[in-house]
Each structure stands twice: as C-alpha cells, then as structure tokens.
Motif scaffolding. Structure first.
Motif, PDB file in Angstrom:
ATOM      1  N   PRO A  21       0.692  -7.405  -5.704  1.00 49.72           N
ATOM      2  CA  PRO A  21      -0.469  -7.054  -6.365  1.00 49.72           C
ATOM      3  C   PRO A  21      -0.572  -7.114  -7.769  1.00 49.72           C
ATOM      4  O   PRO A  21      -1.817  -7.674  -8.131  1.00 49.72           O
ATOM      5  CB  PRO A  21      -0.250  -5.424  -6.069  1.00 49.72           C
ATOM      6  CG  PRO A  21       0.739  -5.115  -4.969  1.00 49.72           C
ATOM      7  CD  PRO A  21       1.458  -6.497  -5.056  1.00 49.72           C
TER       8      PRO A  21
ATOM      9  N   ASN B  73       2.419   1.853  -3.349  1.00 46.75           N
ATOM     10  CA  ASN B  73       1.325   2.486  -4.131  1.00 46.75           C
ATOM     11  C   ASN B  73       1.038   3.776  -3.938  1.00 46.75           C
ATOM     12  O   ASN B  73       0.778   4.732  -4.889  1.00 46.75           O
ATOM     13  CB  ASN B  73      -0.141   1.705  -3.989  1.00 46.75           C
ATOM     14  CG  ASN B  73      -0.066   0.344  -4.895  1.00 46.75           C
ATOM     15  OD1 ASN B  73       0.670   0.069  -5.483  1.00 46.75           O
ATOM     16  ND2 ASN B  73      -1.062  -0.598  -4.333  1.00 46.75           N
TER      17      ASN B  73
ATOM     18  N   LEU C  95       0.726  -1.261  -0.037  1.00 47.38           N
ATOM     19  CA  LEU C  95       0.131  -0.006  -0.011  1.00 47.38           C
ATOM     20  C   LEU C  95       0.940   1.208   0.043  1.00 47.38           C
ATOM     21  O   LEU C  95       0.635   2.296  -0.710  1.00 47.38           O
ATOM     22  CB  LEU C  95      -0.907   0.022   1.237  1.00 47.38           C
ATOM     23  CG  LEU C  95      -2.105  -1.131   1.170  1.00 47.38           C
ATOM     24  CD1 LEU C  95      -2.867  -0.935   2.515  1.00 47.38           C
ATOM     25  CD2 LEU C  95      -3.124  -0.664   0.082  1.00 47.38           C
TER      26      LEU C  95
ATOM     27  N   ARG D 261      -8.002  -1.354   0.064  1.00 49.22           N
ATOM     28  CA  ARG D 261      -7.217  -0.428  -0.514  1.00 49.22           C
ATOM     29  C   ARG D 261      -6.334  -0.894  -1.664  1.00 49.22           C
ATOM     30  O   ARG D 261      -6.150  -0.180  -2.876  1.00 49.22           O
ATOM     31  CB  ARG D 261      -6.441   0.365   0.305  1.00 49.22           C
ATOM     32  CG  ARG D 261      -6.896   1.352   1.098  1.00 49.22           C
ATOM     33  CD  ARG D 261      -6.380   1.981   2.090  1.00 49.22           C
ATOM     34  NE  ARG D 261      -4.960   2.830   1.533  1.00 49.22           N
ATOM     35  CZ  ARG D 261      -3.879   3.160   2.285  1.00 49.22           C
ATOM     36  NH1 ARG D 261      -3.875   2.740   3.588  1.00 49.22           N
ATOM     37  NH2 ARG D 261      -2.864   3.908   1.588  1.00 49.22           N
ATOM     38  N   LEU D 262      -5.688  -2.019  -1.319  1.00 50.90           N
ATOM     39  CA  LEU D 262      -5.025  -2.518  -2.253  1.00 50.90           C
ATOM     40  C   LEU D 262      -5.760  -3.100  -3.689  1.00 50.90           C
ATOM     41  O   LEU D 262      -5.125  -2.944  -4.888  1.00 50.90           O
ATOM     42  CB  LEU D 262      -4.193  -4.019  -1.724  1.00 50.90           C
ATOM     43  CG  LEU D 262      -3.045  -4.618  -2.447  1.00 50.90           C
ATOM     44  CD1 LEU D 262      -1.966  -3.694  -2.368  1.00 50.90           C
ATOM     45  CD2 LEU D 262      -2.756  -5.814  -1.797  1.00 50.90           C
TER      46      LEU D 262
ATOM     47  N   HIS E 216      -6.570  -0.479  -5.645  1.00 46.80           N
ATOM     48  CA  HIS E 216      -5.382   0.385  -6.504  1.00 46.80           C
ATOM     49  C   HIS E 216      -5.014  -0.499  -7.719  1.00 46.80           C
ATOM     50  O   HIS E 216      -4.490  -0.015  -8.572  1.00 46.80           O
ATOM     51  CB  HIS E 216      -4.188   0.302  -5.644  1.00 46.80           C
ATOM     52  CG  HIS E 216      -3.942   1.396  -4.714  1.00 46.80           C
ATOM     53  ND1 HIS E 216      -3.396   2.595  -5.288  1.00 46.80           N
ATOM     54  CD2 HIS E 216      -3.960   1.628  -3.343  1.00 46.80           C
ATOM     55  CE1 HIS E 216      -3.487   3.508  -4.286  1.00 46.80           C
ATOM     56  NE2 HIS E 216      -3.483   2.816  -3.204  1.00 46.80           N
TER      57      HIS E 216
END
Lengths: 482, 229
Positions: free
Chosen positions: B123, A276, A273, B34-35, B38
């Motif tokens: 991710p 990101n 996170l 959130r991941l 994204h």
C-alpha cells in the motif's frame, strides 16, 4: 587338259541350269561357294493346302536339344518363294526375298539345351509358293540333330498370338503339305548359292537389364520409400508431440498465472485490508504483515515457475528480460547497484527450456555469490551474442579472491560448472584479491539460426498482421480473465 | 491535474488525489477500493467493472489517476486506456497487472498509459507510485526503457522529427535500460530529478502521440473506416 576340263565344266553348268541366263551369276556362285557341290542340306518345298497370290503363311517347327552335350555347330538353311522371315524362339534371325539363294544362319550360339521353336513367316507374291529349309546341329559328343522342311512342320492359322514362341503346337494347327521336291519342277533350278550369314550371338543381358536385378532394385526402392514414409510419419508425430508439449506448457503457464496468480494477489489485497482494519499495532497485525510478505514471496516464485514453464518464453530475448529483472529485484534489497549491459535488439532467437533455465540458474548463483561474499558496490550483468554463443557475464567490483583458494569449498562453483556442462556451454572465472570478480558464461545458441530466423520472421509477420487486425477491431480480443 | 486547480485552498501536492478504478472482478474491485481509500491523500471516486462502463462513468468523475486492469472482458484494458486518454488527456493512467508481462505493458504504454503497477504492490508503494505519476513521469523499468528505445529506433526513420526522441531523452532511456534509477540518472547527467521526470513524461507523451498517429494512419488505411479510433 586344263582348258578342256574348264570347257567341260562350263557345259555341265549351262546344262544344269538352262533357265538361268546370266553367266556371270553362275560364275560368281561357283566361285563364292565351293561347298555347294557337296550337299544342300534342305528338305522339300512345303506350303499349306491352298495357294493363292499375295498369301502369307506361317510355319512352326519345334525341336529339342539334349542336355547331354553342348552344341558344337548348328546351322539353318532356308529360302522361300517369294519371301520369308525366320525366327528362333521368338527372336528374328533374318529375312530373304529370292528363292534362288539359300540363307545360311549359324545358330551354334543360340541353342542351349531344351526345346526350341523355329517360326517362318512366308509370303507368296504370285503363282507357286513354297518354303525350303534344313537344319543340322552337331553336338560335341558326335550326336547329330537334323530336320528339314517336310510335313512335320505345322501351319499356323492367322490371328494366333505369340505363336512364334509356343513350345507346343496346337492340335488345330494343320501339318504342312509338301508341294515339291527339291530340285524338281517347278523349282527345278538348283539354288544359285548360299548366303552365309555371320554367326549370331545370344542376346546378352547386362545385369541391370535382367529381371531379377530390376525386381531387386524396385524392391529396394519400394522399401526405401516405405522407410522414408515411416520416418516422415515419425517426424511428423514427433513435431506434433513437441507442438503439443509446447501448447501444454503454455496452457499450464497460463493456468498457473490466471488461477494461482489471481488468487494469491487477492490474498495479498485481503491481507493488506485486514492489516489496515487493525489500526493499533498488535501481534495480529504483525502476523498478517508476515502473511502478506509470504504471499508476495510466493507470487515471485510463482512468476519464476511460470517463466520456466511457459513455452512462449523460449527465446533469447525473454531470457535477457528475466535475468535482468531478477538481478535488479534481487540487488534492490542489497547495497549493490545493479548495472545492465544488454545487447540492443536481441532477436527472438529460440532458446529452449533447459538452456535458458540452466543458464539463468548459473547466473543467479553468480549474482547470489557476489551479493553474499564480494562486498561489492556495483554489479554488472552483461548479455551479448558472440558468434553462435550467448555470453552472459556477471562482474562485481568487490574484494575478489585467489582463484586457487576458491576450489571446491565454494559450493556454487561446482553447481555452475555442472549446469553449464549440461547445456554444452562453459564458464570462466577471473578474479584476484582486490580486483573484483568476473564470471563469463557461454551457452550455445541453436545452429540453424538463419533458417529459424527466417521462419520466425515469417511467423512474426503473420502474427503482426493478425495483431493489427485485432487492434483495428473495436471490440478487441477477449482476454483471459485474471 | 485539472481537478486540483478547482480546489484553490489546498496546494496541489496536498490535495486529495481522485483515483478511478477499472477492475472486472467484484471482490477485487471492493478490496482495491478500500485499500485506496485507506491510503493517505487518496480517494477512490469511481470503480468500474468494464471498459465500456469506465468510458461512460469516468469522465464525469474527473479522476486524477486511473488504475486500469489490463485484462477486461470485451473491451481490453489497453483499448480502454487509449480511448480514455483521449477523453481525459490530463489523467494519468496506470496499468495493473498480476505479473510483469512486458509485451502487454508496452502495448498499454503505447496506447496511452503512463506507467504500470503490480497488483501485489504494498500500500505504501501504491501511494508513492500514484503521487510520482502525478508529479511527472511514472517510473519506468529497465526492460520497458529498452523496448521504448528499440521501438523509437526502429520507427524513427519513417516518422517526422517532432515525435522522435531528443538525444537527451534517449540518453535518459539508455541509462534507465542499464539499470540506473531516476536519481542516479540525475547525478549522471547533472540535472535535477524533476528534470529527469519531465523527460520521462515527454517520452510517454511522444509514445502516445506516435501510437495515435499510427492509429489514424491505420484508420485511413483500413478498408472499412469504422474499426479504429
């Protein structure tokens, strides 16, 4: 002259036993017992104060045999009006029921030095009653012990326990009373004869019948039982300790997995996170990327530690799973294809920690070597059972090498052989330049396989049914949190 | 992919994938949310803390994919997966685990999951896996493939043929268990990679059907019929 003598002798006989009628009886007595004429060797008739019909009377007499010399010959002559039973030191010698016949017991073998006790139970059927006895023992040194029925005998009152064995008379036992002299009225007839009984031997106890032996056997049995109990207790303790150890290992594995694993996973997520959030390529972004990768590496090594520690992974099946996973993950980052050849339906055979860990590390070494040195395009990991062994083979199709040159310079080889030796297994390497390399590892599987298998089956069955119950439950099991 | 059909302007592949999430730890749930958001093409439409909440909330959100934590308080992730699959048969359910626990994963797959992911996934891999799951069968590890083969072989004797594996499906599974990738399998048996994926998808479906028929059998055999669904 002979004829006259015979008639005279007959007359004497008839005269001496006028109450006896049977001539044949007299004749047989004379013929069978030529010693009769010498000496009867008995005392007086004795009885107790009172005499009545159907009376039982007990007589007791002790005597000592000196230890100076062994007994050369000993005999007891006895009869009673009407019946008797005679015992020496508590052992029954015999019975008699005709007062006109003397019983002759040979006691030569029954008289070791010391005190002995004669006990006589006499029964009077009717009218007169008496016991007549005589004892004579000759020692080897010429000494003679003699006694006969007289007032030195004691009368034992009824209801005395163990009187026939008592070495000393009680003061309350009255002395026997002489009720008649031998050969005088009312027993004026001389005995018809003597019944000589065969010599009695002492009862010989075999060694296993003897007290000391029985006590010894009992003691040994007792000791053995104690020892068994102790060993069993030790075994129970040991298995308890082992169970405890397994439980602890499972707990530690779970704790590591739950606490560390969850925490590190969270760390990875947070790192991603953060990465990101830093949208622009920057120094920090690269560093956070490193952080994430490091954490992932940490998670992988943690997985390995958990696998090694977790006692629930102590099975051949879990070994195969882990080895395959390692090979695939490791080779995914190389140009080598990973092929697996695992025996289908590998059972959940127990495979203890040292074995599975060492075998895994040895195979890992082989895979790493192949990745580093072989230049292969394909690697096959084979896991099979072969009659009591678990065979693991690592095969590559790489350059191969001359075995003689491999020697000690390859550090992995000595490691492998060391590891296989530790678990009682062995390994074999086949290679030639241009022909790839094949390394065979063999680790022994537990010997008591069938027994273990059956137990495992039982356990699995139980676990299976328990699982079904859980599954049918709507709320389901409450799992540990991650 | 029912939801994508409701958006006719975009082609299905380009549509935003609606992702549901079930995770009991707040912090983790926020991080995941959130991941996911994204990632390109992904949108987290619903994040639930418990299985019960997921069964309540998720059907209304019509997610394309659900990421399910395997360990949940009260109702386990496995059971939640089974129930959710009945409510949302077209939704792909992926199991999230901290470590590869094959027993649990296998049970989840039987219950209705379509694949599993490690929580430490990168991710970009997360996105790829979700898209792959949507386009057909989720990738299956060799270990799981081995177990699937074994379980079908063990139980096939007593089951009807419709939920047994075809020989081609079994071939795919065997190749998977031997370490072949989907692409290598496609080359090996001369079919397209899509065909391999569709085989996988059907294998997953057969597993679900089978476990559901088993559950029904269990339901009828259990003395108090109230326990299983």
């Amino acid at each position: 002259v002979q004829r006259y003598l015979f008639i005279l002798w007959l007359l004497v006989c008839v005269a001496s036993c006028p109450s006896k009628v049977c001539g044949a009886g007299a004749a047989s007595t004379d013929v069978g017992n030529p010693t009769l004429a010498e000496e009867w060797g008995v005392g007086s008739w004795i009885w107790t104060e009172r005499t009545f019909d159907k009376q039982t009377c007990q007589f007791w007499r002790a005597f000592d045999v000196p230890s100076t010399s062994p007994v050369g010959k000993a005999r007891l002559r006895i009869t009673a009006d009407n019946e008797f039973r005679v015992l020496l030191d508590g052992r029954v010698l015999g019975r008699g029921s005709d007062w006109r016949w003397l019983s002759d017991f040979d006691l030569t073998w029954l008289l070791p030095p010391g005190r002995h006790v004669l006990a006589v139970e006499a029964f009077n059927d009717a009218l007169k009653a008496g016991v007549l006895a005589g004892f004579r023992a000759e020692l080897n040194n010429g000494q003679v012990i003699e006694f006969c029925s007289d007032d030195s005998w004691r009368v034992v009152p009824e209801g005395q326990e163990g009187w026939e064995n008592r070495k000393r008379a009680k003061a309350t036992w009255p002395a026997a009373r002489v009720v008649g002299t031998f050969g005088v009225t009312p027993w004026d007839t001389l005995p018809r004869g003597v019944t000589v009984l065969p010599a009695m031997r002492p009862i010989e106890l075999r060694f296993w019948q003897q007290g000391w032996f029985q006590i010894a056997v009992l003691t040994i049995c007792g000791l053995a039982l104690l020892l068994c109990a102790r060993l069993l207790a030790q075994l129970a303790l040991q298995s308890k300790a082992r169970n405890l150890l397994q439980h602890e290992r499972a707990r530690i594995a779970r704790d590591i997995h739950d606490e560390l694993g969850a925490g590190l996973t969270q760390l990875v997520l947070l790192g991603e996170l953060a990465q990101n959030d830093l949208s622009e390529p920057s120094q920090q972004r690269v560093q956070i990327g490193h952080l994430c990768e490091k954490t992932r590496a940490l998670l992988s090594s943690m997985d390995e530690v958990v696998w090694a520690v977790n006692s629930r992974r102590d099975s051949v099946r879990d070994f195969a799973t882990h080895a395959c996973k390692y090979a695939q993950t490791f080779l995914a980052n190389t140009n080598i294809r990973c092929r697996l050849d695992v025996e289908p339906d590998l059972p959940e055979l127990p495979f203890d920690l040292p074995s599975r860990r060492n075998l895994f590390l040895a195979a890992k070494e082989a895979i790493n070597n192949a990745a580093k040195h072989s230049g292969a395009t394909e690697l096959v990991l084979r896991i099979h059972r072969e009659s009591g062994w678990l065979a693991v083979a690592v095969e590559d199709n790489g350059a191969g090498f001359e075995l003689s040159q491999a020697g000690e310079d390859r550090n992995g080889l000595s490691n492998m052989s060391q590891r296989m030796k530790e678990i009682g297994g062995h390994y074999k390497m086949v290679s030639a330049p241009g022909a790839g390399c094949k390394i065979d590892f063999r680790a022994p599987l537990p010997r008591i396989r069938s027994k273990f298998l059956s137990l495992r089956w039982l356990k699995r069955f139980r676990r299976g049914s328990a699982k079904k119950q859980l599954e049918t439950n709507t709320t389901g099991p409450v799992p540990h949190t991650v | 992919m029912t939801s994508t059909t409701s958006l006719p302007i975009e082609r299905p592949r380009k549509a935003i994938v609606r992702v549901g999430l079930v995770e009991d730890i707040d912090e983790m749930r926020q991080s995941w949310r959130r991941l996911i958001s994204h990632c390109r093409d992904l949108e987290c439409v619903c994040a639930c803390a418990t299985g019960e909440e997921a069964l309540r909330e998720l059907p209304a959100c019509r997610p394309d994919v659900v990421l399910m934590d395997i360990y949940l308080p009260k109702m386990s992730g496995i059971e939640c997966t089974g129930r959710l699959k009945i409510l949302l048969p077209n939704t792909q359910i992926l199991i999230l685990t901290v470590a590869e626990e094959h027993d649990m994963v296998f049970r989840a797959l039987e219950a209705g999951a379509d694949g599993y992911l490690l929580k430490r996934i990168r991710p970009e891999d997360l996105r790829a896996s979700i898209l792959e799951a949507l386009s057909g069968g989720a990738p299956m590890s060799s270990e799981i493939a081995r177990r699937v083969v074994e379980s079908f072989r063990q139980k096939s004797r007593s089951r009807d043929a419709t939920i047994n594996l075809t020989s081609r499906e079994e071939e795919v599974l065997v190749l998977l268990s031997r370490g072949f990738s989907n692409k290598e399998i496609a080359d090996q048996i001369s079919v397209s990679i899509e065909t391999v994926r569709s085989h996988l998808k059907r294998i997953y479906e057969k597993m679900h059907v089978r476990s559901r028929t088993e559950a029904v059998a269990l339901f009828f055999s259990s003395p108090d019929g109230s326990t299983s669904t």
